[in-house]
Scaffold this active site. Sequence first.
Site, mmCIF file in Angstrom:
data_model
loop_
_atom_site.group_PDB
_atom_site.id
_atom_site.type_symbol
_atom_site.label_atom_id
_atom_site.label_comp_id
_atom_site.label_asym_id
_atom_site.label_seq_id
_atom_site.Cartn_x
_atom_site.Cartn_y
_atom_site.Cartn_z
ATOM 1 N N HIS A 72 0.832 -1.202 0.000
ATOM 2 C CA HIS A 72 0.000 0.000 0.000
ATOM 3 C C HIS A 72 0.870 1.257 0.000
ATOM 4 C CE1 HIS A 72 -4.192 -1.577 1.167
ATOM 5 N NE2 HIS A 72 -3.492 -2.571 0.668
ATOM 6 N N TYR A 193 -9.407 5.281 7.169
ATOM 7 C CA TYR A 193 -9.730 5.616 8.556
ATOM 8 C C TYR A 193 -10.808 6.692 8.513
ATOM 9 C CZ TYR A 193 -5.396 3.222 9.882
ATOM 10 O OH TYR A 193 -4.406 2.286 10.076
ATOM 11 N N PRO A 285 -5.075 0.341 18.612
ATOM 12 C CA PRO A 285 -4.757 -0.170 17.275
ATOM 13 C C PRO A 285 -4.766 0.884 16.168
ATOM 14 C CG PRO A 285 -6.988 -0.797 17.907
ATOM 15 C CD PRO A 285 -6.374 -0.183 19.117
ATOM 16 N N LYS A 289 0.399 -0.189 15.181
ATOM 17 C CA LYS A 289 1.773 -0.305 15.675
ATOM 18 C C LYS A 289 2.048 -1.518 16.570
ATOM 19 C CE LYS A 289 3.479 3.063 13.544
ATOM 20 N NZ LYS A 289 3.639 2.418 12.248
ATOM 21 N N TYR A 376 3.604 6.503 10.383
ATOM 22 C CA TYR A 376 2.768 5.380 9.945
ATOM 23 C C TYR A 376 3.611 4.296 9.265
ATOM 24 C CZ TYR A 376 -1.451 3.005 8.305
ATOM 25 O OH TYR A 376 -2.442 2.076 8.081
#
Length: 381
Positions: A72, A193, A285, A289, A376
């Site tokens: 991704h 998200y 979550p 991580k 990220y």
Amino acid sequence: MRTQVAIIGAGPSGLLLGRLLELAGIDTVILESRAREYVLGRIRAGVLESGTVELLERAGVAQRLHEEALIHDTCGIAYAGGHLSVDLRGLTGKPVIVYGQTEVTKDLMDAREALSMYEAAGVQIHDFDGERPRVTWTGGSLECDFIAGCDGFHGVCRASVPAERIRLYEKTYPFGWLGVLSDTPPVSEELVYVSHERGFALCSQRSRTRSRYYLQCPLSEQVDEWPDERFWAELRRRLPEALATRLVTGPSIEKSIAPLRSFVAEPLSFGRLFLAGDAAHIVPPTGAKGLNLAASDVHYLSSALIDFYKGNEEGLKTYSSRALARVWKAERFSWWLTKLLHLFPEEGQFGRRMQLAELEYLAGSRAAQMALAENYVGLPY
Ligand code: APR
Ligand code: PHB
């Protein structure tokens, strides 16, 4: 029985540590309280940093990952009419890799040649302050040089440290994540998200034909109050229209509620006992991580143990501080992203407007997106 490193727990931390030590010629025994099938049946996270993948490559267990994982280059954030696609690769040079923790666990279990004992009941650790630590369980005992506490948040290792020698930092959040796994094509190519008035949602995936979705829900909620139809209807309400109309639904193959928590134990070493992974810290979550932090702990711990057997003790002395430096940064990122995206009714309308202002700022600022992206994809080891 005798070994060099006794590893408690056969989750990703224990299995990866065992594999890296095995390849370095160090003798290990893994003791796990659950059955192998139970460990493999747990549905957990699914996003790997490229540093985690490199570690799995070093462990010789990345072959299936390279065949099946999805790369991704972006990740999406949707909010109140806005949609932001963060160009992870463009900003950092790195993607994230989507491959289920369950698959990582299976690959590590399949590769292991040394002894693993499943369904070991009543595991206890002894004498880790001396030169000869011991592990006992119902019907057996083991002498060793070191004990690796890889036994998760509810394990026995951290609990065996006297209270005055360990400091615990904890924050709980007043909600959980209700997760559904389904054999349906993901609603979007990227992970999305979603910050919504009704609560957070996440569209994730395991493959092109298997989706993983989450909804923020009150902690008081029970899974059986959420039949599939209710889950899909609520998810649809929280998604932006373009995604809601594309959502393919189907029967859930797993459904569970997990509470959100931030937690850090300090230090991570006590004589000849070392904590790693969920035994040492928990992140909510939202930043994906948990598994990646377990991997970075294992990176530091495995190289320290390998150095020890070559005659250099320095790595073991600095394991705790090196691992924790990275842990605290990931704790901050996970806490920040959780606060940015979830509904906190107690923060009122002002709190919501602050979230929206920060999301608008993020959407318009390359600097802000860079800060998100570099965390990220994973900070350097
Ligand atoms: N004796 C032996 N084994 C134990 C004991 C005990 N007393 N207590 C717990 N265990 C085992 C658990 O059954 C589990 O299989 O230790 C293992 C810990 O594994 P995880 O909880 O998966 O923790 P860890 O390996 O550190 O993995 C890191 O990343 O995605 C996140 O939280 C997620 O599990 C994940 C974590
Ligand atoms: C998941 O796919 O389970 C997942 C993905 C991203 C997260 C958390 C969980 O931030």
